[in-house]
Scaffold this motif. Structure first.
Motif, PDB file in Angstrom:
ATOM      1  N   PRO A 176       0.801  -1.229   0.000  1.00 24.13           N
ATOM      2  CA  PRO A 176       0.000   0.000   0.000  1.00 24.13           C
ATOM      3  C   PRO A 176       0.832   1.276   0.000  1.00 24.13           C
ATOM      4  CG  PRO A 176      -0.992  -1.615   1.467  1.00 24.13           C
ATOM      5  CD  PRO A 176       0.321  -2.193   1.018  1.00 24.13           C
ATOM      6  N   ALA A 177       1.910   1.320   0.771  1.00 24.44           N
ATOM      7  CA  ALA A 177       2.733   2.537   0.808  1.00 24.44           C
ATOM      8  C   ALA A 177       3.389   2.778  -0.553  1.00 24.44           C
ATOM      9  CB  ALA A 177       3.785   2.431   1.899  1.00 24.44           C
ATOM     10  N   SER A 181       2.641   6.007  -3.031  1.00 20.63           N
ATOM     11  CA  SER A 181       3.729   6.866  -3.494  1.00 20.63           C
ATOM     12  C   SER A 181       3.678   7.031  -5.004  1.00 20.63           C
ATOM     13  CB  SER A 181       5.068   6.264  -3.059  1.00 20.63           C
ATOM     14  OG  SER A 181       6.142   7.013  -3.578  1.00 20.63           O
ATOM     15  N   TRP A 182       3.453   5.938  -5.710  1.00 17.01           N
ATOM     16  CA  TRP A 182       3.368   5.976  -7.174  1.00 17.01           C
ATOM     17  C   TRP A 182       2.176   6.813  -7.626  1.00 17.01           C
ATOM     18  CZ3 TRP A 182       0.069   4.046 -11.053  1.00 17.01           C
ATOM     19  CH2 TRP A 182       0.632   3.886 -12.314  1.00 17.01           C
ATOM     20  N   ASN A 183       1.075   6.666  -6.952  1.00 18.39           N
ATOM     21  CA  ASN A 183      -0.127   7.423  -7.276  1.00 18.39           C
ATOM     22  C   ASN A 183       0.110   8.926  -7.129  1.00 18.39           C
ATOM     23  OD1 ASN A 183      -2.828   8.296  -7.571  1.00 18.39           O
ATOM     24  ND2 ASN A 183      -3.254   7.940  -5.415  1.00 18.39           N
ATOM     25  N   LEU A 184       0.780   9.326  -6.042  1.00 20.89           N
ATOM     26  CA  LEU A 184       1.040  10.749  -5.804  1.00 20.89           C
ATOM     27  C   LEU A 184       1.949  11.334  -6.876  1.00 20.89           C
ATOM     28  CD1 LEU A 184       1.511  10.628  -1.928  1.00 20.89           C
ATOM     29  CD2 LEU A 184      -0.337  11.788  -3.157  1.00 20.89           C
ATOM     30  N   VAL A 185       2.989  10.605  -7.252  1.00 21.13           N
ATOM     31  CA  VAL A 185       3.891  11.089  -8.303  1.00 21.13           C
ATOM     32  C   VAL A 185       3.125  11.303  -9.605  1.00 21.13           C
ATOM     33  CG1 VAL A 185       5.871  10.482  -9.746  1.00 21.13           C
ATOM     34  CG2 VAL A 185       5.955  10.081  -7.279  1.00 21.13           C
ATOM     35  N   ARG A 203       7.672  10.455  -0.904  1.00 22.42           N
ATOM     36  CA  ARG A 203       8.623   9.627  -0.166  1.00 22.42           C
ATOM     37  C   ARG A 203       8.893  10.169   1.239  1.00 22.42           C
ATOM     38  NH1 ARG A 203      13.488   7.592  -3.891  1.00 22.42           N
ATOM     39  NH2 ARG A 203      13.508   6.047  -2.235  1.00 22.42           N
ATOM     40  N   THR A 204       9.309  11.433   1.352  1.00 21.30           N
ATOM     41  CA  THR A 204       9.657  11.971   2.675  1.00 21.30           C
ATOM     42  C   THR A 204       8.438  12.090   3.570  1.00 21.30           C
ATOM     43  OG1 THR A 204      11.414  13.252   1.595  1.00 21.30           O
ATOM     44  CG2 THR A 204      10.871  13.812   3.873  1.00 21.30           C
ATOM     45  N   ARG A 322       6.285   4.900 -15.281  1.00 24.82           N
ATOM     46  CA  ARG A 322       7.383   4.813 -14.317  1.00 24.82           C
ATOM     47  C   ARG A 322       7.147   3.655 -13.364  1.00 24.82           C
ATOM     48  NH1 ARG A 322       4.343   9.119 -13.577  1.00 24.82           N
ATOM     49  NH2 ARG A 322       5.888  10.483 -14.527  1.00 24.82           N
ATOM     50  N   ARG A 323       8.213   3.109 -12.844  1.00 22.56           N
ATOM     51  CA  ARG A 323       8.110   2.019 -11.896  1.00 22.56           C
ATOM     52  C   ARG A 323       7.878   2.565 -10.489  1.00 22.56           C
ATOM     53  NH1 ARG A 323       9.588  -2.982 -13.128  1.00 22.56           N
ATOM     54  NH2 ARG A 323      10.242  -3.365 -10.983  1.00 22.56           N
ATOM     55  N   THR A 324       7.383   1.708  -9.636  1.00 18.23           N
ATOM     56  CA  THR A 324       7.223   2.103  -8.236  1.00 18.23           C
ATOM     57  C   THR A 324       8.584   2.064  -7.543  1.00 18.23           C
ATOM     58  OG1 THR A 324       6.829  -0.166  -7.489  1.00 18.23           O
ATOM     59  CG2 THR A 324       4.909   1.113  -8.169  1.00 18.23           C
ATOM     60  N   VAL A 325       8.674   2.783  -6.429  1.00 19.58           N
ATOM     61  CA  VAL A 325       9.907   2.777  -5.627  1.00 19.58           C
ATOM     62  C   VAL A 325       9.533   2.503  -4.174  1.00 19.58           C
ATOM     63  CG1 VAL A 325      11.159   4.339  -7.152  1.00 19.58           C
ATOM     64  CG2 VAL A 325       9.763   5.282  -5.311  1.00 19.58           C
TER      65      VAL A 325
END
Length: 469
Positions: A176-177, A181-185, A203-204, A322-325
């Protein structure tokens, strides 16, 4: 069914009695009839899930049939979702011959009150309810899960052989995290935002929320669960899904099934569909129309199980730029310590000066001007940063406003303000150092705390992206 009454007390007591008996397991789920479209029939149901009484609606074809029908329980996405949010799809499935249960999601005590295990138990309770019906084929009773339900439905299926199949819609293959993060980017990219803000938020900020325990189930790994799913699976992703990484998730699903020995899966991307299978042109602006191709795929796949489980099949993946991180959990205690130093230094300077003036004392004018600038700009930067990030977190970064030079206007102001803090800190430290022999001890203490805050501000602002391009 208990007798009806015009009295408002007796129906309430009847419902309470039914809930108590169902929860205790002393009676079977009770069905209450209600009006439905002419080609469908509906029944209100209550059924137990642990100590909780669930409320739902079973929607079925009106036409009578001597043969039992396939059935599906629809498992919710995230948030406070009621059964009505899935009625349109449920009615479509019912018209294709699938008995469908929609139900109200269990109540949450807070935004962080999310437990995938409990949600999976609720879904299994729904399966048990459908399997008691005379018109349902127990061997073809399964689960449908959208978004968060793409984590929950496979988890439920991995626990019970009563689940005959699984349909996931926008099912995430990552935690989920990582998904959030990917969704927000993606939201920032769609709004034309570049630079440090997307990383600061995705991320931060998200890492700090995770570290503080305010993000539910942040590190849940769906892969071990997917490997344990042996039932036939239909996995669908919107071609233009910007909420979860469709291509990455499809690949993870396939690899997990292959490693787990499941050879009965169908994985597809639905053209022109968003995360919830609404038609869209870009994945963000959606029409209030469910993709007909998606509805047809689900219906034909579920009804086709009567001929036997499908062979493993994977189609072309969804679009994914883009890939997730990974999202590393932040250290809340360290952030609290840094902010405490900043507020003590910036706010303390002004408060200390005000107290001295009230006592009739005057500060030595040396270093006063840059110190005042440092105290004011520093305090505005700290409070402004958390105010803006709090706003973005509460709105999901959906309304970024005017974007200037690749930055939302509030973020641009904060970055300019941060540069001003650094300049004021250098000036304050330089002037105070030269004037130190002439400064009284109280004033040296105030300036020392202020200078310390200025020094701490530099790495703190870099950490939060205020001094990054």
């Amino acid at each position: 069914m208990l007798p009806e009454s015009n009295s408002p007390i007796r129906p309430a007591l009847s419902r309470l009695l039914v809930a108590v008996l169902v929860t205790a397991g002393l009676i079977a789920p009770v069905h209450f009839a209600r009006a439905a479209p002419a080609d469908l029939v509906e029944q209100e149901v209550v059924f137990p899930s642990g100590e909780l009484t669930m409320h739902g609606t079973v929607i079925a074809p009106a036409a009578t049939s001597n043969s039992r029908r396939p059935a599906v329980v629809m498992v919710h996405g995230s948030g406070r979702v009621s059964r009505e949010g899935y009625r349109q799809e449920a009615e479509s499935f019912a018209r294709s011959g699938i008995v469908t249960l929609i139900y109200d999601k269990r109540p949450k005590r807070s935004e962080t009150d999310v437990d995938f295990s409990l949600l999976a138990n609720d879904a299994l309770a729904g399966v048990r309810t459908l399997r008691t019906r005379a018109d349902v084929d127990q061997a073809r009773t399964g689960l449908w899960g959208v978004s968060e339900g793409g984590w929950v439905a496979p988890l439920a299926a991995s626990r019970s052989a009563d689940v005959a199949f699984v349909v996931t819609v926008g099912g995430p293959g990552v935690s989920p995290a990582r998904q959030q993060s990917w969704n927000l980017v993606n939201r920032f990219a769609a709004a034309g935002v570049s630079g440090s803000l997307p990383d600061t938020v995705s991320r931060t900020t998200l890492g700090l929320i995770v570290g503080a325990g305010f993000f539910p189930e942040p590190g849940y790994d769906p892969v071990p669960v997917l490997r344990r799913v042996t039932q036939p699976v239909l996995g669908l992703w919107g071609e233009l899904d910007r909420v979860i990484p469709g291509a990455e998730s499809m690949r993870i699903f396939q690899e997990a099934f292959d490693r787990g020995g499941n050879t009965h899966y169908t994985l597809r991307a639905v053209p022109g569909a968003d995360h919830t299978m609404r038609r869209t042109s870009d994945g963000f602006r959606s029409l209030d129309e469910i993709s007909p191709a998606y509805l047809e795929q689900v219906s034909s796949w579920v009804t086709g199980l009567a001929a036997g489980p499908p062979a493993a099949s994977t189609g072309a993946p969804a679009q994914q730029d883009r890939r997730t991180v990974p999202v590393e959990a932040g250290a809340p205690w360290l952030e609290v310590a840094a902010v405490a130093v900043l507020l003590l230094g910036f706010a303390g300077y002004g408060v200390g000066g005000a107290v001295r003036r009230l006592r009739g004392r005057r500060d030595v004018p040396l270093a006063r001007r840059p110190a005042r600038w440092l105290a004011a700009t520093g305090l505005l930067s700290v409070l402004g940063l958390f105010g803006y990030l709090g706003y973005l977190a509460s709105t999901g970064a959906k309304n970024l406003g005017v974007v200037v030079l690749g930055r939302p206007l509030p973020w641009l102001v904060l970055q300019v303000l941060a540069v001003g803090v650094v300049v004021a800190a250098v000036a304050t430290i330089a002037v105070a150092w030269r004037a130190r022999p002439e400064l009284a001890r109280p004033h040296r203490l105030r300036l020392g705390l202020l200078a310390a805050a200025g020094v701490v501000f530099l790495p703190w602002a870099l950490h939060w992206g205020l001094l990054l391009p």
